[in-house]
Enzyme design. Structure first.
Site, PDB file in Angstrom:
ATOM      1  N   TYR A  61       0.850  -1.201   0.000  1.00  0.00           N
ATOM      2  CA  TYR A  61       0.000   0.000   0.000  1.00  0.00           C
ATOM      3  C   TYR A  61       0.882   1.246   0.000  1.00  0.00           C
ATOM      4  O   TYR A  61       1.751   1.411   0.842  1.00  0.00           O
ATOM      5  CB  TYR A  61      -0.957   0.012   1.195  1.00  0.00           C
ATOM      6  N   SER A 163      -5.184 -13.987   0.915  1.00  0.00           N
ATOM      7  CA  SER A 163      -6.075 -13.066   0.213  1.00  0.00           C
ATOM      8  C   SER A 163      -6.022 -13.379  -1.274  1.00  0.00           C
ATOM      9  O   SER A 163      -4.939 -13.641  -1.802  1.00  0.00           O
ATOM     10  CB  SER A 163      -5.620 -11.626   0.461  1.00  0.00           C
ATOM     11  N   GLN A 185      -9.229 -13.341   2.543  1.00  0.00           N
ATOM     12  CA  GLN A 185      -9.672 -11.978   2.215  1.00  0.00           C
ATOM     13  C   GLN A 185      -9.918 -11.849   0.715  1.00  0.00           C
ATOM     14  O   GLN A 185      -9.032 -11.474  -0.038  1.00  0.00           O
ATOM     15  CB  GLN A 185      -8.621 -10.948   2.689  1.00  0.00           C
ATOM     16  N   SER A 215     -12.895  -4.106  -0.451  1.00  0.00           N
ATOM     17  CA  SER A 215     -13.755  -3.236  -1.275  1.00  0.00           C
ATOM     18  C   SER A 215     -15.243  -3.559  -1.085  1.00  0.00           C
ATOM     19  O   SER A 215     -15.952  -3.878  -2.059  1.00  0.00           O
ATOM     20  CB  SER A 215     -13.367  -3.318  -2.764  1.00  0.00           C
ATOM     21  N   SER A 269     -13.107   3.804   3.635  1.00  0.00           N
ATOM     22  CA  SER A 269     -13.187   5.270   3.662  1.00  0.00           C
ATOM     23  C   SER A 269     -12.056   5.867   4.494  1.00  0.00           C
ATOM     24  O   SER A 269     -11.648   5.311   5.509  1.00  0.00           O
ATOM     25  CB  SER A 269     -14.540   5.697   4.251  1.00  0.00           C
TER      26      SER A 269
HETATM   27  P1  NAP Z   1     -14.578   0.472  -0.358  1.00  0.00           P
HETATM   28  O1  NAP Z   1     -15.271   0.759   0.932  1.00  0.00           O
HETATM   29  O2  NAP Z   1     -15.222  -0.438  -1.324  1.00  0.00           O
HETATM   30  O3  NAP Z   1     -14.280   1.846  -1.107  1.00  0.00           O
HETATM   31  C1  NAP Z   1     -13.834   2.970  -0.415  1.00  0.00           C
HETATM   32  C2  NAP Z   1     -13.960   4.161  -1.338  1.00  0.00           C
HETATM   33  O4  NAP Z   1     -15.347   4.520  -1.427  1.00  0.00           O
HETATM   34  C3  NAP Z   1     -13.214   5.370  -0.776  1.00  0.00           C
HETATM   35  O5  NAP Z   1     -12.574   6.028  -1.867  1.00  0.00           O
HETATM   36  C4  NAP Z   1     -14.338   6.222  -0.225  1.00  0.00           C
HETATM   37  O6  NAP Z   1     -14.047   7.603  -0.283  1.00  0.00           O
HETATM   38  C5  NAP Z   1     -15.444   5.914  -1.208  1.00  0.00           C
HETATM   39  N1  NAP Z   1     -16.756   6.317  -0.715  1.00  0.00           N
HETATM   40  C6  NAP Z   1     -17.581   7.138  -1.354  1.00  0.00           C
HETATM   41  N2  NAP Z   1     -18.692   7.364  -0.655  1.00  0.00           N
HETATM   42  C7  NAP Z   1     -18.587   6.687   0.486  1.00  0.00           C
HETATM   43  C8  NAP Z   1     -19.427   6.528   1.619  1.00  0.00           C
HETATM   44  N3  NAP Z   1     -20.614   7.112   1.733  1.00  0.00           N
HETATM   45  N4  NAP Z   1     -18.991   5.752   2.597  1.00  0.00           N
HETATM   46  C9  NAP Z   1     -17.811   5.152   2.513  1.00  0.00           C
HETATM   47  N5  NAP Z   1     -16.951   5.259   1.464  1.00  0.00           N
HETATM   48  C10 NAP Z   1     -17.340   6.019   0.444  1.00  0.00           C
HETATM   49  O7  NAP Z   1     -13.181  -0.087   0.080  1.00  0.00           O
HETATM   50  P2  NAP Z   1     -11.687  -0.051  -0.560  1.00  0.00           P
HETATM   51  O8  NAP Z   1     -11.028   1.182  -0.110  1.00  0.00           O
HETATM   52  O9  NAP Z   1     -11.709  -0.332  -2.004  1.00  0.00           O
HETATM   53  O10 NAP Z   1     -11.057  -1.309   0.171  1.00  0.00           O
HETATM   54  C11 NAP Z   1     -11.166  -1.418   1.600  1.00  0.00           C
HETATM   55  C12 NAP Z   1      -9.959  -2.095   2.150  1.00  0.00           C
HETATM   56  O11 NAP Z   1      -9.860  -3.413   1.631  1.00  0.00           O
HETATM   57  C13 NAP Z   1      -8.605  -1.465   1.825  1.00  0.00           C
HETATM   58  O12 NAP Z   1      -8.283  -0.358   2.641  1.00  0.00           O
HETATM   59  C14 NAP Z   1      -7.687  -2.622   2.078  1.00  0.00           C
HETATM   60  O13 NAP Z   1      -7.433  -2.761   3.460  1.00  0.00           O
HETATM   61  C15 NAP Z   1      -8.515  -3.796   1.583  1.00  0.00           C
HETATM   62  N6  NAP Z   1      -8.163  -4.195   0.198  1.00  0.00           N
HETATM   63  C16 NAP Z   1      -7.558  -5.388   0.024  1.00  0.00           C
HETATM   64  C17 NAP Z   1      -7.238  -5.839  -1.242  1.00  0.00           C
HETATM   65  C18 NAP Z   1      -6.599  -7.177  -1.408  1.00  0.00           C
HETATM   66  O14 NAP Z   1      -6.174  -7.525  -2.507  1.00  0.00           O
HETATM   67  N7  NAP Z   1      -6.505  -7.951  -0.349  1.00  0.00           N
HETATM   68  C19 NAP Z   1      -7.534  -5.047  -2.361  1.00  0.00           C
HETATM   69  C20 NAP Z   1      -8.159  -3.821  -2.167  1.00  0.00           C
HETATM   70  C21 NAP Z   1      -8.476  -3.407  -0.879  1.00  0.00           C
HETATM   71  P3  NAP Z   1     -13.773   8.434   1.068  1.00  0.00           P
HETATM   72  O15 NAP Z   1     -12.452   8.006   1.575  1.00  0.00           O
HETATM   73  O16 NAP Z   1     -13.800   9.850   0.588  1.00  0.00           O
HETATM   74  O17 NAP Z   1     -14.891   8.150   2.028  1.00  0.00           O
END
Ligand code: NAP
Length: 304
Positions: A61, A163, A185, A215, A269
């Site tokens: 990350y 994952s 994951q 996500s 978020s």
């Molecule tokens: P997500 O919750 O699907 O997406 C988050 C995005 O949505 C942020 O940019 C957020 O912006 C936006 N968003 C827009 N409106 C929102 C609202 N009302 N409430 C919440 N979020 C909103 O999650 P993700 O960030 O893609 O992934 C989450 C976590 O999964 C990562 O941090 C990581 O730990 C993990 N991950 C793992 C892998 C893997 O391969 N293992 C891959 C990807 C992610 P704002 O920040 O402005 O709220």
């Protein structure tokens, strides 16, 4: 209409004996917005104060395609060094096994160095949950299993997970481990429900793995739909959320948590109000009718 059971506020990570909040917070995006240590510290406090103590990061990350490998862990490490008392308030999860620009390396030598580097960047003696980020098909699973066993035996790691592994990769790795995998994951959300039908969540239940959903909002597409499928799922989820008087994001988290595999959504978020709001998913129940309405929209075809 009968309600599905309310998810517990705490979950066990597999059979590791480690207990964590039923909602996690992820740090993938912490290096996106020019965050400083105090900005991240504020969000860590926000998550912990909201009862979210499973914090997920990874060595990759921060990597932007050419630079930044380790930056998210390093920033988190600065937060922990500035306030060491935070460490005991969280279940610290990280990942390794992707070595850019060569995509994946899980050879023993590389994993030993990757774990040592993560511990050093984070400034901790132990990572509570260490996950193999994506499968490296060129490493024999026995070699990876030996690394994972020794990581636990050495005390550098509390529990182990994977994952983005396929069912067969999990089956094979599990068969070679004395220490059971604690977590898996995959990407799961109302925009990606395949794991609920292709056997992934069933395997997690059978092997006693806790499923962490990455996500859970489809990377934000549930809030800002991009495709026709996104729009349909967001609309249906939004209608149910409105009837329940909750936010669509909270509806998505609680929808995942209602699944019998005990799915932990990883909130992505980086907005303090949204992180706090996410914790309200713990109080939301679903009826079967509501749940299947979203599932049917998600799979894009009626159930038989
Ligand atoms: P997500 O919750 O699907 O997406 C988050 C995005 O949505 C942020 O940019 C957020 O912006 C936006 N968003 C827009 N409106 C929102 C609202 N009302 N409430 C919440 N979020 C909103 O999650 P993700 O960030 O893609 O992934 C989450 C976590 O999964 C990562 O941090 C990581 O730990 C993990 N991950 C793992 C892998 C893997 O391969 N293992 C891959 C990807 C992610 P704002 O920040 O402005 O709220």
């Amino acid at each position: 209409m009968s309600e599905l059971p309310l998810p517990p506020a705490r979950r066990q990570l597999g059979t590791s004996g480690i207990e964590a909040s039923a909602i996690a917070w992820g740090m993938w995006r912490t290096t996106d917005g020019g965050f400083g240590t105090s900005d991240l510290a504020k969000l860590v406090h926000t998550a912990l104060d909201a009862g979210i103590d499973l914090l997920d990061t990874a060595d990759i990350y921060g990597f932007d395609g050419s630079d930044g490998f380790g930056d998210a862990e390093a920033l988190f490490g600065e937060v922990l060094r500035a306030e060491p008392a935070l460490r005991s308030r969280m279940v610290l999860a990280s990942k390794g096994g992707i070595m850019p620009p060569l995509p994946y390396d899980q050879s023993r030598a590389y994993m030993d160095s990757a774990l040592a580097a993560s511990l050093s960047r984070l400034g901790v003696e132990r990572i509570d949950l260490y996950q193999i980020h994506r499968p490296d098909i060129l490493t024999h699973p026995q070699e990876l299993a030996s690394f994972l066993e020794d990581a636990v035996k050495s005390g550098k790691v509390g529990a182990i997970g994977v994952s983005n592994f396929t069912i067969h990769q999990i089956e094979t790795l599990s068969s070679l481990l004395d220490t059971p995998l604690a977590t898996t994951q995959p990407e799961i959300s109302p925009l990606r429900v395949e794991p609920m039908e292709n056997g992934e969540t069933d395997q997690a239940i059978r092997l006693g793995l806790t499923t962490m959903a990455w996500s859970p909002l489809g990377g934000g597409r549930l809030m800002r739909p991009e495709s026709e499928h996104d729009r349909i799922v967001a609309r249906v989820l939004g209608e149910v959320a409105e009837a329940k008087g909750i936010d669509r994001a909270v509806a998505a988290y609680s929808w995942l948590m209602a699944h019998p595999a005990g799915i932990i959504p990883i909130v992505g978020s980086q907005n303090a109000e949204r992180i706090t709001e996410a914790a309200s998913a713990l109080t939301v129940t679903w009826t079967r009718e509501e749940w299947y309405r979203v599932f049917t929209a998600a799979r894009g075809a009626p159930l038989p």
